[in-house]
Design an enzyme around this catalytic site. Structure first.
Site, PDB file in Angstrom:
ATOM      1  N   GLU A   1       9.932  15.022  16.090  1.00  0.00           N
ATOM      2  CA  GLU A   1      10.329  14.976  14.680  1.00  0.00           C
ATOM      3  C   GLU A   1       9.532  16.024  13.915  1.00  0.00           C
ATOM      4  O   GLU A   1       8.303  15.988  13.912  1.00  0.00           O
ATOM      5  CB  GLU A   1      10.041  13.581  14.116  1.00  0.00           C
ATOM      6  CG  GLU A   1      10.393  13.450  12.661  1.00  0.00           C
ATOM      7  CD  GLU A   1      10.268  12.018  12.148  1.00  0.00           C
ATOM      8  OE1 GLU A   1       9.169  11.443  12.219  1.00  0.00           O
ATOM      9  OE2 GLU A   1      11.284  11.474  11.668  1.00  0.00           O
TER      10      GLU A   1
ATOM     11  N   LYS B   1       0.845  -1.197   0.000  1.00  0.00           N
ATOM     12  CA  LYS B   1       0.000   0.000   0.000  1.00  0.00           C
ATOM     13  C   LYS B   1       0.881   1.249   0.000  1.00  0.00           C
ATOM     14  O   LYS B   1       1.500   1.575   1.000  1.00  0.00           O
ATOM     15  CB  LYS B   1      -0.930   0.049   1.212  1.00  0.00           C
ATOM     16  CG  LYS B   1      -1.997   1.122   0.995  1.00  0.00           C
ATOM     17  CD  LYS B   1      -2.622   1.673   2.246  1.00  0.00           C
ATOM     18  CE  LYS B   1      -1.818   2.730   2.939  1.00  0.00           C
ATOM     19  NZ  LYS B   1      -1.613   3.982   2.175  1.00  0.00           N
TER      20      LYS B   1
ATOM     21  N   GLU C   1       3.627   7.131  15.667  1.00  0.00           N
ATOM     22  CA  GLU C   1       2.226   7.057  16.091  1.00  0.00           C
ATOM     23  C   GLU C   1       1.485   5.934  15.351  1.00  0.00           C
ATOM     24  O   GLU C   1       0.823   5.086  15.978  1.00  0.00           O
ATOM     25  CB  GLU C   1       1.607   8.423  15.775  1.00  0.00           C
ATOM     26  CG  GLU C   1       0.197   8.617  16.166  1.00  0.00           C
ATOM     27  CD  GLU C   1      -0.361   9.887  15.488  1.00  0.00           C
ATOM     28  OE1 GLU C   1       0.411  10.677  14.904  1.00  0.00           O
ATOM     29  OE2 GLU C   1      -1.590  10.036  15.539  1.00  0.00           O
TER      30      GLU C   1
ATOM     31  N   CYS D   1      13.494  10.333   7.499  1.00  0.00           N
ATOM     32  CA  CYS D   1      13.390   9.811   8.859  1.00  0.00           C
ATOM     33  C   CYS D   1      14.713   9.993   9.589  1.00  0.00           C
ATOM     34  O   CYS D   1      14.748  10.082  10.804  1.00  0.00           O
ATOM     35  CB  CYS D   1      12.989   8.352   8.816  1.00  0.00           C
ATOM     36  SG  CYS D   1      13.984   7.405   7.686  1.00  0.00           S
TER      37      CYS D   1
ATOM     38  N   GLU E   1       9.805   0.809  10.650  1.00  0.00           N
ATOM     39  CA  GLU E   1      10.865   1.800  10.453  1.00  0.00           C
ATOM     40  C   GLU E   1      10.198   3.154  10.671  1.00  0.00           C
ATOM     41  O   GLU E   1       9.401   3.591   9.852  1.00  0.00           O
ATOM     42  CB  GLU E   1      11.450   1.647   9.051  1.00  0.00           C
ATOM     43  CG  GLU E   1      12.843   2.191   8.941  1.00  0.00           C
ATOM     44  CD  GLU E   1      12.841   3.575   8.368  1.00  0.00           C
ATOM     45  OE1 GLU E   1      12.837   4.528   9.175  1.00  0.00           O
ATOM     46  OE2 GLU E   1      12.836   3.711   7.146  1.00  0.00           O
TER      47      GLU E   1
ATOM     48  N   GLY F   1       6.888   4.727   8.480  1.00  0.00           N
ATOM     49  CA  GLY F   1       6.055   5.912   8.669  1.00  0.00           C
ATOM     50  C   GLY F   1       6.234   6.460  10.068  1.00  0.00           C
ATOM     51  O   GLY F   1       7.287   6.286  10.690  1.00  0.00           O
ATOM     52  N   SER F   2       5.175   7.074  10.572  1.00  0.00           N
ATOM     53  CA  SER F   2       5.271   7.750  11.868  1.00  0.00           C
ATOM     54  C   SER F   2       5.264   6.741  13.020  1.00  0.00           C
ATOM     55  O   SER F   2       4.687   5.653  12.907  1.00  0.00           O
ATOM     56  CB  SER F   2       4.102   8.715  12.032  1.00  0.00           C
ATOM     57  OG  SER F   2       2.880   8.015  11.979  1.00  0.00           O
TER      58      SER F   2
ATOM     59  N   GLY G   1       2.928   3.492  13.718  1.00  0.00           N
ATOM     60  CA  GLY G   1       3.618   2.237  14.062  1.00  0.00           C
ATOM     61  C   GLY G   1       2.972   1.573  15.273  1.00  0.00           C
ATOM     62  O   GLY G   1       2.753   0.354  15.299  1.00  0.00           O
TER      63      GLY G   1
HETATM   64  P1  NAI Z   1       1.826   8.112   8.499  1.00  0.00           P
HETATM   65  O1  NAI Z   1       2.591   7.271   9.440  1.00  0.00           O
HETATM   66  O2  NAI Z   1       0.422   8.456   8.825  1.00  0.00           O
HETATM   67  O3  NAI Z   1       1.808   7.427   7.029  1.00  0.00           O
HETATM   68  C1  NAI Z   1       2.701   6.448   6.562  1.00  0.00           C
HETATM   69  C2  NAI Z   1       1.932   5.326   5.887  1.00  0.00           C
HETATM   70  O4  NAI Z   1       1.080   4.716   6.841  1.00  0.00           O
HETATM   71  C3  NAI Z   1       1.010   5.786   4.747  1.00  0.00           C
HETATM   72  O5  NAI Z   1       1.002   4.804   3.736  1.00  0.00           O
HETATM   73  C4  NAI Z   1      -0.338   5.850   5.419  1.00  0.00           C
HETATM   74  O6  NAI Z   1      -1.421   5.691   4.525  1.00  0.00           O
HETATM   75  C5  NAI Z   1      -0.257   4.674   6.368  1.00  0.00           C
HETATM   76  N1  NAI Z   1      -1.168   4.740   7.515  1.00  0.00           N
HETATM   77  C6  NAI Z   1      -1.640   5.836   8.154  1.00  0.00           C
HETATM   78  N2  NAI Z   1      -2.478   5.478   9.146  1.00  0.00           N
HETATM   79  C7  NAI Z   1      -2.534   4.136   9.146  1.00  0.00           C
HETATM   80  C8  NAI Z   1      -3.213   3.174   9.942  1.00  0.00           C
HETATM   81  N3  NAI Z   1      -4.020   3.539  10.935  1.00  0.00           N
HETATM   82  N4  NAI Z   1      -3.028   1.856   9.667  1.00  0.00           N
HETATM   83  C9  NAI Z   1      -2.202   1.465   8.673  1.00  0.00           C
HETATM   84  N5  NAI Z   1      -1.538   2.331   7.891  1.00  0.00           N
HETATM   85  C10 NAI Z   1      -1.698   3.652   8.118  1.00  0.00           C
HETATM   86  O7  NAI Z   1       2.662   9.425   8.254  1.00  0.00           O
HETATM   87  P2  NAI Z   1       2.125  10.849   7.735  1.00  0.00           P
HETATM   88  O8  NAI Z   1       0.820  11.186   8.364  1.00  0.00           O
HETATM   89  O9  NAI Z   1       2.193  10.847   6.278  1.00  0.00           O
HETATM   90  O10 NAI Z   1       3.251  11.800   8.308  1.00  0.00           O
HETATM   91  C11 NAI Z   1       3.217  12.146   9.689  1.00  0.00           C
HETATM   92  C12 NAI Z   1       4.585  12.186  10.271  1.00  0.00           C
HETATM   93  O11 NAI Z   1       5.110  10.875  10.257  1.00  0.00           O
HETATM   94  C13 NAI Z   1       5.607  13.007   9.509  1.00  0.00           C
HETATM   95  O12 NAI Z   1       5.530  14.362   9.847  1.00  0.00           O
HETATM   96  C14 NAI Z   1       6.869  12.367   9.981  1.00  0.00           C
HETATM   97  O13 NAI Z   1       7.213  12.891  11.235  1.00  0.00           O
HETATM   98  C15 NAI Z   1       6.516  10.906  10.132  1.00  0.00           C
HETATM   99  N6  NAI Z   1       6.912  10.122   8.955  1.00  0.00           N
HETATM  100  C16 NAI Z   1       8.024   9.336   9.046  1.00  0.00           C
HETATM  101  C17 NAI Z   1       8.475   8.648   7.943  1.00  0.00           C
HETATM  102  C18 NAI Z   1       9.682   7.810   7.985  1.00  0.00           C
HETATM  103  O14 NAI Z   1      10.341   7.672   6.955  1.00  0.00           O
HETATM  104  N7  NAI Z   1      10.008   7.173   9.081  1.00  0.00           N
HETATM  105  C19 NAI Z   1       7.798   8.749   6.640  1.00  0.00           C
HETATM  106  C20 NAI Z   1       6.581   9.532   6.681  1.00  0.00           C
HETATM  107  C21 NAI Z   1       6.199  10.198   7.803  1.00  0.00           C
END
Ligand code: NAI
Ligand code: MG
Length: 496
Positions: free
Chosen positions: A400, A194, A250, A303, A270, A247-248, A252
């Site tokens: 972050e 996804k 939160e 990240c 990650e 991703g975040s 995770g």
């Molecule tokens: P996010 O963690 O919400 O999104 C990342 C992925 O998770 C996307 O594919 C999203 O659709 C999916 N996702 C979101 N909620 C989910 C759920 N409940 N169950 C399963 N999958 C879900 O990150 P977002 O909102 O785009 O960015 C927020 C913050 O997260 C950023 O400001 C940054 O601090 C951090 N982040 C960290 C990343 C990294 O590389 N470690 C990458 C993106 C964001």
């Protein structure tokens, strides 16, 4: 000025996109679509089918059949490796096109996507292709104290974990797809991927290339959609054996809850970071540019961004002023303008989030030596920003930000800096700049981080394991370490 769009890219963004399930392109079961915007303008770039629980379920069933019944599982490791190698080749053959798509959808400069994201993605597949033939168990001599005199033959098998759900973010859309898909395919898993709702295009294009490379139907399924719907459905699906997430922190934690409440699927995570970048007074002058690149690369949407800059007292002003000068000189613009050095943030939401952090820094008393606000009034641009006069308890120091914002503070000694650097809930990366190699390695040992760079930053390679200590995650990506996360070990014992 603007890069001339590849004909394939024009056609690609001009057509609505469907889900890729079982080797077929299909609309979402609900018929819904969503828009992916161009972050440089805020205008709609393309329409994409919006996958939800029903589509995820269909994709998981296709992946299950492909895993259980083949032909994927019946291919020899060598055949599997050659197909994975071919994916890498096809990425290189379509490098311009993929880099343009990435630039349009994510906002990053085309030249950066062309020089970094795309070749790294290809190299990941080439690297992982070699591992397909090297997944091995052991033979083990056992003792069994309660069966004196018995003779055994024991060995382990390393088997693919099964159907894998992969949920990726928007900061390196193609590269994150590669990091996830490469090892899963190398060991023989099947996948439902996804992509992030902000940046689905390159993963969809990659799905086409994966089919062209000869990956059988159902082995790789790509279902764009939102996190709360499609992502959550994947994390809680009863027939998914493992989820790999980037991703975040939160989200995770939500995925950990979903796995616990469903089938205890295996997880790798990650997550976020707040990585310290430490400049000693004996470092080369290159540390200044290095510190700027550590935070400003990919607009700080990394990240592992070097977002906490610590400089030894006697050179604090020189180094921090130098980073601020670089920040002020960075040209912002559309990713397709060849003179652009930094593009927009990925989304309106990210613009608001980073602006909120800048406001919080201001109200808590931090000083902006460079930047400090939004750039322009169109698209999602933030000025490269250097904050000083911070305290360790400020939000901008602890959380972050995920934008081009660095906080800088002085330190006095080697003894002090390890504790300061480790004072974070995260532990993803760290940088050390010094000419003294013993000091560098002594400090590298003390840092609680999955990656430590000495006299460099943001150096990634398919052969290097990458991941986090503490709340930066579970498990490692890349290198041979990642293969353990996609395999189960079976111990087989025979009484001779
Ligand atoms: P996010 O963690 O919400 O999104 C990342 C992925 O998770 C996307 O594919 C999203 O659709 C999916 N996702 C979101 N909620 C989910 C759920 N409940 N169950 C399963 N999958 C879900 O990150 P977002 O909102 O785009 O960015 C927020 C913050 O997260 C950023 O400001 C940054 O601090 C951090 N982040 C960290 C990343 C990294 O590389 N470690 C990458 C993106 C964001
Ligand atoms: Mg989110």
């Amino acid at each position: 000025m603007t890069v001339t769009l590849d004909r394939n890219v024009e056609a690609f963004i001009g057509t609505p996109h469907q889900l890729f399930i079982d080797g077929q392109w299909n609309d979402a079961a609900s018929g819904k679509t969503f828009e992916t915007p161009n972050p440089a303008t805020g205008e709609t770039l393309a329409l994409v089918a919006e996958g939800d629980a029903e589509d995820i379920d269909r994709a998981v069933r296709a992946a299950r059949v492909a895993f259980d019944e083949g032909p994927w599982s019946r291919l020899t490791p060598s055949e599997r490796g050659r197909i994975i190698w071919r994916i890498g080749d096809l990425i290189l053959e379509h490098a311009d096109e993929l880099a343009q798509l990435e630039s349009l959808d994510n906002g990053k400069p085309y030249a950066v996507a062309r020089a970094a994201d795309v070749p790294l993605a290809a190299d990941l597949f080439h690297y992982m292709a070699g591992w397909a033939t090297k997944i091995e168990g052991n033979s083990i001599s056992i003792s069994v104290p309660y069966m004196p005199g018995a003779n055994f033959h024991s060995y382990t098998l390393r088997e693919p974990i099964g159907v894998v759900g992969q949920i990726i973010p928007w900061n390196f859309p193609l590269l994150m797809a590669a990091w996830k898909l490469g090892p899963a395919l190398a060991v023989g898993c099947t996948v439902v991927l996804k992509p992030a709702e902000q940046t689905p295009l390159s993963a969809l294009r990659l799905a086409g290339l994966i089919a062209e490379a000869g990956v059988p139907d159902g082995v790789v399924n790509v279902v764009p959609g939102f996190g709360e719907t499609a992502g959550a459905a994947l994390a809680s699906h009863m027939d998914v054996d493992k989820v790999a997430f980037t991703g975040s922190t939160e989200v995770g934690k939500l995925i950990v809850e979903a796995a616990g409440a469903s089938n205890l699927k295996k997880l790798t995570l990650e997550l976020g970071g707040k990585s310290p970048n430490i400049v000693f007074d004996d470092s080369e002058d290159a540390a200044i540019e290095g510190a700027a690149n550590a935070i400003f690369f990919n607009h700080g949407q990394c990240c592992v961004a070097g977002s906490r800059l610590y400089v030894q007292e006697s050179r604090f002003d020189e180094v921090v002023d130098g980073v601020a000068e670089i920040a002020k000189s960075i040209r912002l613009g559309s990713g397709l303008d060849p003179t652009t050095q930094m593009g927009p943030l990925v989304s309106d939401e990210q613009l608001r989030r980073v602006s909120g952090f800048l406001e919080s820094g201001r109200s808590e008393g931090a000083t902006a030596l460079a930047g400090g606000g939004r750039y322009g009034d169109r698209g999602y641009f933030i000025e490269p920003t250097v904050l000083t006069n911070t305290r360790p308890d400020m939000k901008v120091v602890r959380e972050e930000i995920f934008g081009p914002v660095v906080v800088a503070a002085p330190f006095s000694s080697l003894d002090e800096i390890a504790a300061v650097a480790n004072d974070s809930e995260y532990g993803l990366g760290a940088g050390i700049w010094t000419r003294d190699i013993s000091k560098a390695h002594a400090l590298a040992k003390k840092l609680r981080a999955g990656t430590v760079w000495i006299n460099c930053y943001n150096v990634f390679d398919a052969a290097l394991p990458f991941g986090g200590y503490k709340q930066s995650g579970w498990g490692r990506e890349m290198g041979h370490e990642v293969l353990n996360n996609y395999t189960e070990v079976k111990a087989v014992t025979t009484l001779l």
